[in-house]
Design an enzyme around this catalytic site. Structure first.
Site, PDB file in Angstrom:
ATOM      1  N   LYS A   1       5.918   3.369  -0.738  1.00 16.42           N
ATOM      2  CA  LYS A   1       5.323   2.070  -1.070  1.00 16.42           C
ATOM      3  C   LYS A   1       5.814   1.066  -0.034  1.00 16.42           C
ATOM      4  CE  LYS A   1       5.045  -1.293  -4.867  1.00 16.42           C
ATOM      5  NZ  LYS A   1       5.453  -1.579  -6.273  1.00 16.42           N
TER       6      LYS A   1
ATOM      7  N   GLN B   1       0.845  -1.186   0.000  1.00 13.73           N
ATOM      8  CA  GLN B   1       0.000   0.000   0.000  1.00 13.73           C
ATOM      9  C   GLN B   1       0.884   1.240   0.000  1.00 13.73           C
ATOM     10  OE1 GLN B   1      -2.295  -1.136   3.522  1.00 13.73           O
ATOM     11  NE2 GLN B   1      -1.611   0.735   4.557  1.00 13.73           N
TER      12      GLN B   1
ATOM     13  N   ASP C   1       3.760  -1.953 -18.385  1.00 16.77           N
ATOM     14  CA  ASP C   1       2.409  -1.756 -17.846  1.00 16.77           C
ATOM     15  C   ASP C   1       1.997  -0.296 -18.036  1.00 16.77           C
ATOM     16  OD1 ASP C   1       0.044  -2.499 -16.639  1.00 16.77           O
ATOM     17  OD2 ASP C   1       0.781  -2.233 -14.594  1.00 16.77           O
TER      18      ASP C   1
END
Length: 544
Positions: free
Chosen positions: A236, A221, A373
């Protein structure tokens, strides 16, 4: 149960092989045949086939016997079973008892829930379900099971969704829905992980940390924070227990694939164990945030060496980063597809798009890995007009064989020569069939023309200073197009490697962005992009 089965298989194989394995040293005979032959008819048939003119040693030579009728001898089976048993014991010894117990309970609950949901869906049909009904429900049921099983299987589901060259189309499409948004962990636990990983009090590194996370996924998270030196950052943080959970789950998945190959050697032709090993390596790398920091620094080095000033990536603050904590520069801007916001930051959204596309294409050759991505949330247009690539947790690496094909494909697209593109894909797919290249080229051209006709809609949502924008059906359209290309290739006996599929998927993302930001742009004919394709084909330094 699995261990017991393996023990029985190993014992049976060793028993038939006699004293050579040192397991059963006495070879009693009954009527000229080993007593074990009365128990195992398949072995008796082998003896009868060599009976005429054979010696006693030839009759007792069971090395050609094959209980699975797949060409393996009893010695082969025993050796493979022994190896699997050793790996099973190693897996058991490396798995903490509390993890094993917790996963057993979670798995039982997940199976019961998905089984109940499947039963309800079948009952809703209002008739007796057929085999086809159950098969049709399988992708959604397995996707739901993966979500309930947690982090490891959510990541596995995402791997399936991003690998249309490896998995059936219905599963790839279904696993696009695999949710990687989970409940956040209490900040007290997050604080403990940060201090443990950085080996110091939170106040040593940060003057402020927002206890409410910006985002929460299966593995980590993210929290907003400010360094002691004043910089705005995001942290992070890996969730507690995720590391041991993933390692245990992935070891089991890897072991299970080997068991399947043992029971049915046909799976070896599909490289099942190799695919499982690749998945394991890829996912375990995500647990080490120093790897993501390295990916970011490599991309930053690529930008600097090519003097690309209009594109950036987050700065990593190593004094506040470790294996489970990654502190990065916080960017303020809007997703690449938020057209209204982009117009406030730049005079030409089209130029911004071309800069992003050319930079990404250049990184495929000029960087040791490429961003794999580039969906709408991972490309930002900053308030000063620069483009930011974020989230380098997933990167791709191109093999020499794939890169050679990419060069030829880039050259073919730059001059709209679909026969050249088709020929390159045929070589890349390593097919042994005689492919009708002109027909394949015509099918590719039809797919490209269909891509060009697609419309794009964008949904933008704002919460405070956080902006999220996604293209309607973005993932579905991109994946569907990629599946169409894979399906066309398979019709001609061509199976494309995963790294090429990953590369192509990012290209299709950029096609969606083109529809939105520069609807009049033809990327295959625009000189600014064609020159980059020519440079890619010639491996020159690219001016973006």
């Amino acid at each position: 149960a699995l261990l017991v089965s393996l023990f029985l298989l190993q014992g049976a194989a060793a028993y038939q092989f006699g004293g050579r394995l040192g397991v059963h040293n006495s070879a009693r005979t009954l009527g000229g045949r080993s007593s074990c032959c009365k128990r195992l008819p398949w072995l008796r048939m082998q003896q009868y086939s060599t009976r005429s003119g054979s010696t006693a040693s030839q009759v007792g030579d069971f090395s050609r016997a094959s209980p699975f009728n797949d060409g393996r001898t009893a010695e082969d089976i025993s050796r493979e079973a022994n190896k699997l048993i050793q790996e099973a014991f190693q897996l058991a010894s490396e798995t903490p008892p509390q993890v094993g117990i917790r996963r057993t309970v979670q798995a039982a609950r997940a199976v019961l829930l998905t089984g109940s949901e499947l039963l309800q869906n079948l009952q809703a049909l209002g008739r007796a379900p057929t085999t086809e009904d159950v098969i049709a429900q399988a992708p959604a049921t397995i996707r739901r099971l993966f979500e309930l099983l947690g982090a490891t299987y959510v990541k596995l589901g995402q791997f399936v969704a991003s690998s249309p060259t490896l998995f059936p189309a219905e599963y790839v499409k279904e696993f696009q829905k695999c949710l990687d948004s989970t409940e956040s962990v209490p900040f007290s636990q997050i604080k403990r992980i940060i201090e443990d990983d950085l080996k110091g009090d939170l106040s040593t590194f940060y003057s402020f940390v927002d206890e409410k996370p910006l985002a929460s996924a299966s593995i980590a998270q993210v929290h907003a924070a400010k360094l002691k030196t004043g910089e705005d950052v995001v942290i992070k943080v890996q969730k507690p227990g995720v590391g041991s959970l993933l390692k245990a789950d992935l070891a089991f998945v890897s072991f299970s694939s080997k068991v399947l190959e043992f029971l049915n050697p046909e799976f070896k032709r599909l490289s099942l164990a190799d695919i499982a090993a690749d998945i394991r390596n890829i996912m375990l790398e995500e647990l080490d945030f120093t790897k993501e920091a390295k990916n970011i620094e490599e991309f930053r080095g690529f930008l600097n060496s090519n003097r690309i000033a209009q594109v950036t990536c987050p700065r990593v603050y190593y004094q506040a980063s470790g294996r489970r904590v990654l502190t990065m520069e916080r960017f303020y801007g809007s997703p690449l597809v938020d057209l209204d916001a982009i117009r406030a930051y730049t005079e030409s959204p089209e130029t911004t798009l071309i800069t992003a596309l050319n930079t990404w294409m250049a990184s495929v050759i000029g960087c040791s890995s490429f961003h794999a991505d580039v969906h709408a949330g991972n490309l930002l247009v900053l308030r000063d007009g620069r483009i930011a690539f974020i989230d380098f947790g997933i990167v791709g690496k191109i093999s020499p064989r794939t890169w050679q094909a990419v060069e030829e494909i880039a050259q073919g697209f730059s001059v709209s020569d679909y026969n050249l593109v088709a020929a390159a894909l045929v070589r890349l797919g390593a097919t042994t069939d005689n492919v009708n290249v002109p027909a394949f080229a015509a099918d590719i051209q039809r797919i490209i023309e269909r891509i060009e006709r697609l419309d794009v809609e964008v949904a933008v949502s704002r919460s405070g200073d956080q902006v999220q924008a996604v293209m309607a059906a973005e993932e579905e359209e991109v994946t569907g197009t990629l599946l169409d290309l894979v399906a066309v290739g398979q019709e001609y006996g061509i199976k494309l490697p995963r790294d090429f599929g990953l590369l192509l998927k990012q290209t299709l993302y950029f096609d969606r962005y083109t529809k939105l930001l520069a609807p009049g742009l033809d990327p295959l004919q625009d000189d600014r992009i064609r020159s980059t394709m020519r440079d890619l084909a010639g491996q020159d330094v690219i001016d973006v």
